[in-house]
Design a protein around this motif. Structure first.
Motif, short mmCIF file in Angstrom:
data_model
loop_
_atom_site.label_atom_id
_atom_site.label_comp_id
_atom_site.label_asym_id
_atom_site.label_seq_id
_atom_site.Cartn_x
_atom_site.Cartn_y
_atom_site.Cartn_z
N ASN A 61 0.56 -1.29 -0.03
CA ASN A 61 -0.03 0.23 -0.02
C ASN A 61 0.82 1.07 -0.23
O ASN A 61 0.45 2.18 -0.59
N GLN A 62 1.90 1.22 0.73
CA GLN A 62 2.82 2.51 0.92
C GLN A 62 3.42 2.42 -0.62
O GLN A 62 3.92 3.79 -0.84
N TYR A 64 2.19 1.49 -3.25
CA TYR A 64 1.32 2.50 -4.37
C TYR A 64 1.12 3.86 -4.19
O TYR A 64 0.77 4.51 -5.32
N ASP A 65 1.11 4.19 -3.01
CA ASP A 65 0.96 5.68 -2.50
C ASP A 65 1.99 6.53 -3.20
O ASP A 65 1.76 7.54 -3.73
N SER A 68 1.62 6.43 -6.92
CA SER A 68 0.49 7.56 -7.24
C SER A 68 1.04 9.06 -7.05
O SER A 68 0.24 10.14 -7.54
N GLU A 69 1.69 9.46 -5.90
CA GLU A 69 2.32 10.52 -5.64
C GLU A 69 3.62 11.04 -6.77
O GLU A 69 4.00 12.12 -6.31
N ASN A 78 10.80 6.10 -8.69
CA ASN A 78 9.73 5.36 -8.03
C ASN A 78 9.51 4.00 -8.77
O ASN A 78 9.29 2.93 -8.12
#
Length: 131
Positions: A61-62, A64-65, A68-69, A78
């Motif tokens: 999840n981190q 994916y964050d 997305s950022e 990234n």
């Protein structure tokens, strides 16, 4: 079991190929040692630490964050982090993944998601096709 090993090998070869083509990185080096920037290195190390503590879903999840950022300035960094993340996660055995509520198939799906986010699906299609 044989199918899981096959998926593991496909993931390994895909990540190895992308890292070599895009970043001239050979996976013979420790994962965090491929970074020159301390911030990138610490980001990957934090994700690896979560994996090692069994918090694989939180780590993903981190990741994916982070993706997305992404801005154009850190997008490639990234992507590199994501590929190294899945390379490291893929080395965990099936028992470890299952004990921590994850599966080899989720590793494949997560990697496919990342590759799609960076429009590299053409390169990865042969490796991760479901047929």
């Amino acid at each position: 079991m044989v199918e899981q090993d096959y998926i593991m090998r496909l993931i390994k070869e895909l990540v190895r190929t992308l890292l070599k083509l895009l970043f001239q990185i050979d996976l013979e080096n420790p994962y965090t040692e491929v970074y020159k920037e301390n911030e990138e290195k610490s980001t990957l190390q934090a994700l690896i630490d979560l994996i090692d503590r069994g918090l694989i879903n939180d780590a993903e999840n981190q990741l994916y964050d982070l993706i997305s950022e992404s801005s154009p300035d850190n997008s490639q960094s990234n992507l590199k982090t994501a590929l190294l993340f899945y390379a490291y996660l893929n080395e965990k055995n099936n028992a470890y993944l299952e004990a921590n509520d994850f599966s080899r198939e989720e590793v494949r799906q997560g990697l496919k998601y990342v590759i799609d986010q960076y429009s590299l699906h053409g390169l990865a299609e042969a490796f991760l096709s479901e047929e």
